[in-house]
Scaffold this motif. Sequence first.
Motif, PDB file in Angstrom:
ATOM      1  N   ARG A   1       0.809  -1.227   0.000  1.00  0.00           N
ATOM      2  CA  ARG A   1       0.000   0.000   0.000  1.00  0.00           C
ATOM      3  C   ARG A   1       0.838   1.270   0.000  1.00  0.00           C
ATOM      4  O   ARG A   1       0.413   2.306   0.499  1.00  0.00           O
ATOM      5  CB  ARG A   1      -0.964   0.019   1.193  1.00  0.00           C
TER       6      ARG A   1
ATOM      7  N   TYR B   1       1.334   3.367  -2.319  1.00  0.00           N
ATOM      8  CA  TYR B   1       0.860   3.754  -3.649  1.00  0.00           C
ATOM      9  C   TYR B   1       1.583   4.974  -4.203  1.00  0.00           C
ATOM     10  O   TYR B   1       1.830   5.090  -5.405  1.00  0.00           O
ATOM     11  CB  TYR B   1      -0.647   4.030  -3.613  1.00  0.00           C
ATOM     12  N   ARG B   2       1.925   5.896  -3.319  1.00  0.00           N
ATOM     13  CA  ARG B   2       2.526   7.145  -3.765  1.00  0.00           C
ATOM     14  C   ARG B   2       3.850   6.923  -4.503  1.00  0.00           C
ATOM     15  O   ARG B   2       4.169   7.627  -5.454  1.00  0.00           O
ATOM     16  CB  ARG B   2       2.737   8.087  -2.570  1.00  0.00           C
TER      17      ARG B   2
ATOM     18  N   SER C   1      -5.634   2.998  -4.654  1.00  0.00           N
ATOM     19  CA  SER C   1      -5.536   4.122  -3.712  1.00  0.00           C
ATOM     20  C   SER C   1      -6.785   5.001  -3.693  1.00  0.00           C
ATOM     21  O   SER C   1      -6.950   5.823  -2.789  1.00  0.00           O
ATOM     22  CB  SER C   1      -4.319   4.994  -4.042  1.00  0.00           C
TER      23      SER C   1
END
Length: 297
Positions: free
Chosen positions: A55, A57-58, A83
Amino acid sequence: MAPSEQVDELFDLKNAFFTGNYQTCINEAQKLKLSDPEMSLERDVLMYRSYLALRKYRVVLEEVGPGSNPTLQPLSMLAKFLSSPTKRDEIVTELDTLMSGDVDVSNYVQLVVAATIYLGVEQPESALRVLHPSDHLECVALRLQALLSIHRPDLAKKELKTMQEKDEDATVTQLAQAWTNMALGGDKIQEAYYIYQEMIDKLGSTALLLNGQAVTFLAQGKYTEAEAALAEAIEKDPNNPETLVNMIVLAQHQGKQPEVSNRYLSQLKDMDPHHSFVVKLGQKEADFDRMVKQYAI
């Protein structure tokens, strides 16, 4: 570079990724220096997919864009899908348009991303459609998953045979064997347990493998063993939603007090409020409330 050499160079990365050892996959990928551009690209695919699994995602959204290699670009769409739960319908519409156009079926990452998104919104038929042109091992594994999701283990067995003919020893093939065995039930459940145990012995325990093993225990009514596997899984990764789902199921089977499963459910809602288990449970509760009102005196 010969194919056998290619597999060897990414062998540990692939094993780490497919068994859910994502941080190890990232760490090893960052250290791995490769002279072959195709191998370097495959390394980056595994690394970015591991970030998504954790997770993060960025990282993918900031590093993968229109200027990236075409093989990597689909990962940006997957990062947006994962996201932004409120934008998923919009992303699926965009994907429908993309996949109905001129798709490079040799880009297996595009097909895997498309199928992952379709399976995430419970459109297994769409997943099967986009995966159909490819014989890439992971695409075949996703076809198998899609077939199991529509309760067709008979057809999944054919895809498993294809995988075994391509690479019987691959970790993803072994996992596919375990998934299929679970769906077939009966004596095959114990065979699935042995597959997970062999992987744990060989590659080390991960939350993914321990959850797989716990499900085999649940299916056989071995609740004490399931509880031990899930306790180890939560220690390995306290943020794994599948562990919490299985703990909720286990608590129900064991007849524990409602507050026990409610506690796990609260944690799951905090961790992943859009998890399919949470969404489906909400739908069932709404259905129940509606029926109660119908029969209210």
